[in-house]
Design a protein around this motif. Structure first.
Motif, PDB file in Angstrom:
ATOM      1  N   PHE A 163       0.754  -0.316  -9.881  1.00  0.00           N
ATOM      2  CA  PHE A 163       2.064   0.291  -9.627  1.00  0.00           C
ATOM      3  C   PHE A 163       2.312   0.554  -8.152  1.00  0.00           C
ATOM      4  O   PHE A 163       1.418   0.968  -7.425  1.00  0.00           O
ATOM      5  CB  PHE A 163       2.182   1.609 -10.395  1.00  0.00           C
ATOM      6  N   ARG A 164       3.585   0.364  -7.754  1.00  0.00           N
ATOM      7  CA  ARG A 164       3.989   0.653  -6.377  1.00  0.00           C
ATOM      8  C   ARG A 164       4.345   2.127  -6.230  1.00  0.00           C
ATOM      9  O   ARG A 164       4.350   2.857  -7.215  1.00  0.00           O
ATOM     10  CB  ARG A 164       5.213  -0.197  -6.016  1.00  0.00           C
ATOM     11  N   ILE A 165       4.667   2.523  -5.005  1.00  0.00           N
ATOM     12  CA  ILE A 165       5.138   3.897  -4.774  1.00  0.00           C
ATOM     13  C   ILE A 165       6.586   3.807  -4.318  1.00  0.00           C
ATOM     14  O   ILE A 165       6.862   3.633  -3.124  1.00  0.00           O
ATOM     15  CB  ILE A 165       4.313   4.634  -3.707  1.00  0.00           C
ATOM     16  N   GLU A 166       7.470   3.840  -5.236  1.00  0.00           N
ATOM     17  CA  GLU A 166       8.908   3.932  -4.996  1.00  0.00           C
ATOM     18  C   GLU A 166       9.344   3.176  -3.749  1.00  0.00           C
ATOM     19  O   GLU A 166       9.136   1.989  -3.639  1.00  0.00           O
ATOM     20  CB  GLU A 166       9.249   5.427  -4.860  1.00  0.00           C
ATOM     21  N   SER A 167       9.893   3.921  -2.751  1.00  0.00           N
ATOM     22  CA  SER A 167      10.500   3.292  -1.580  1.00  0.00           C
ATOM     23  C   SER A 167       9.500   3.011  -0.455  1.00  0.00           C
ATOM     24  O   SER A 167       9.902   2.573   0.619  1.00  0.00           O
ATOM     25  CB  SER A 167      11.570   4.235  -1.046  1.00  0.00           C
ATOM     26  N   TRP A 168       8.231   3.270  -0.672  1.00  0.00           N
ATOM     27  CA  TRP A 168       7.234   3.091   0.394  1.00  0.00           C
ATOM     28  C   TRP A 168       6.722   1.648   0.342  1.00  0.00           C
ATOM     29  O   TRP A 168       5.997   1.279  -0.600  1.00  0.00           O
ATOM     30  CB  TRP A 168       6.106   4.097   0.184  1.00  0.00           C
ATOM     31  N   ILE A 169       7.110   0.858   1.330  1.00  0.00           N
ATOM     32  CA  ILE A 169       6.713  -0.562   1.354  1.00  0.00           C
ATOM     33  C   ILE A 169       5.206  -0.652   1.590  1.00  0.00           C
ATOM     34  O   ILE A 169       4.691  -0.031   2.526  1.00  0.00           O
ATOM     35  CB  ILE A 169       7.458  -1.314   2.484  1.00  0.00           C
ATOM     36  N   PRO A 170       4.479  -1.414   0.753  1.00  0.00           N
ATOM     37  CA  PRO A 170       3.020  -1.476   0.963  1.00  0.00           C
ATOM     38  C   PRO A 170       2.669  -2.154   2.286  1.00  0.00           C
ATOM     39  O   PRO A 170       3.387  -3.036   2.748  1.00  0.00           O
ATOM     40  CB  PRO A 170       2.521  -2.333  -0.204  1.00  0.00           C
TER      41      PRO A 170
END
Ligand SMILES: C[S@@+](CC[C@H](N)C(=O)[O-])C[C@H]1O[C@@H](n2cnc3c(N)ncnc32)[C@H](O)[C@@H]1O
Length: 281
Positions: A163-170
């Motif tokens: 899973f990603r973290i919303e608006s935080w671009i990896p």
């Protein structure tokens, strides 16, 4: 649970079912663990070993690091971190049976010296000493943790399985041979605001106004009160500021370290032109 997140977890569960993982026996003789055992905010599903190794590798775990896994389940991530890198690691887990199982797993692996499992809630426990934080919780829980994660020491590596973290671009996408994905973020120093620099040879007063969105920022540069350059979509990596702009036919490269509200670095990589900066309170 958010519909999109529910479907993502459904895909995870179906994938595990197809891979035959759902029928595996997990746990030990004291606690037989079923795949998808309900948890406080999210069920228990184990991270696969390959992606755990790739996550720790991407985090460049090294001596001195402290790895925290939030929602540590049977302890696979803290145990692998300690086993492979010899670092101290901590698992926070709400389900007391899982905490006890993870502690037994640590004992069996002779890693009790390095690994601690705490019974607690991810949203209550303090994990600010971590230099690496791992998550396998889902997008909405990741998003809920994001404000705390962004306040951690610059350079802290945050990794999330699936899973990603919303608006935080990896900062990095991690892919396992199975196609499973994980993501890495590096906590950036907070640089938003007005900086005043000393050491520039071409102006008495040099300042920079920064608007920051996580590790990406836009900035306006002023020489003696006049805007001379605009920087867009620049990146700050941990505490390392590295920016370039041009004015009056000259290119300026400013590189250095941010520490709290101070900056120190070099102009054009030249030790004869050190530059210091101060962020206005
Ligand atoms: C998907 S599992 C991941 C387990 C482990 N981190 C791994 O990667 O194998 C999520 C875990 O979070 C735990 N959990 C759910 N809500 C929690 C909370 N609020 N605080 C601590 N643990 C929680 C669940 O019991 C479960 O073990």
């Amino acid at each position: 649970m958010h519909v999109q997140v529910f479907f993502r977890w459904l895909c995870v569960a179906l994938g595990l079912l197809l891979a035959g993982c759902a029928s595996h026996n997990y746990g030990d003789e004291q606690y037989r663990l079923r795949m998808a055992t309900a948890g406080k905010d999210i069920m228990w599903v184990p991270s696969k070993l390959e992606i755990v190794h790739k996550m720790l590798e991407a985090a460049k775990v090294a001596p001195g690091d402290i790895v925290y896994d939030l929602g540590s389940g049977d302890g696979i991530i803290p145990l692998e971190a300690a086993k492979r890198y010899g670092v101290r690691s901590v698992g926070i887990e709400y389900n007391p049976d899982l905490v006890a199982l993870a502690q037994r797993n640590a004992k069996r692996a002779d890693l009790e010296r390095l690994v601690t499992f705490k019974r607690g809630d991810n949203f209550v426990e303090d994990f600010s000493e971590a230099t690496v934080v791992t998550l396998y919780l889902g997008e909405s829980l990741n998003a809920k943790l994001m404000p705390r994660l962004l306040k951690m020491r610059p350079g802290t590596r945050v990794l999330s399985n699936v899973f990603r973290i919303e608006s935080w671009i990896p900062d990095q996408e991690i892919r396992a041979s199975t196609g499973d994905m994980a993501y890495l973020w590096i906590v950036p120093a907070a640089i938003e605001g007005r900086w005043q620099f000393s050491g520039f040879p071409d102006a008495k007063q040099v300042s920079m106004e920064v608007i920051q969105k996580k590790q990406i920022f836009d900035a306006n540069i002023f020489f003696d009160g006049r805007r001379v350059a605009r920087i867009e979509d620049a990146r700050i990596r941990a505490s390392e500021l590295d920016l370039q702009f041009s004015h009056a036919g000259k290119t300026y490269t400013l590189r250095g370290q941010v520490q709290g509200s101070r900056f120190s670095g070099l102009l054009n990589n030249n030790p004869k032109t050190p530059v210091t900066g101060q962020l206005a309170p």
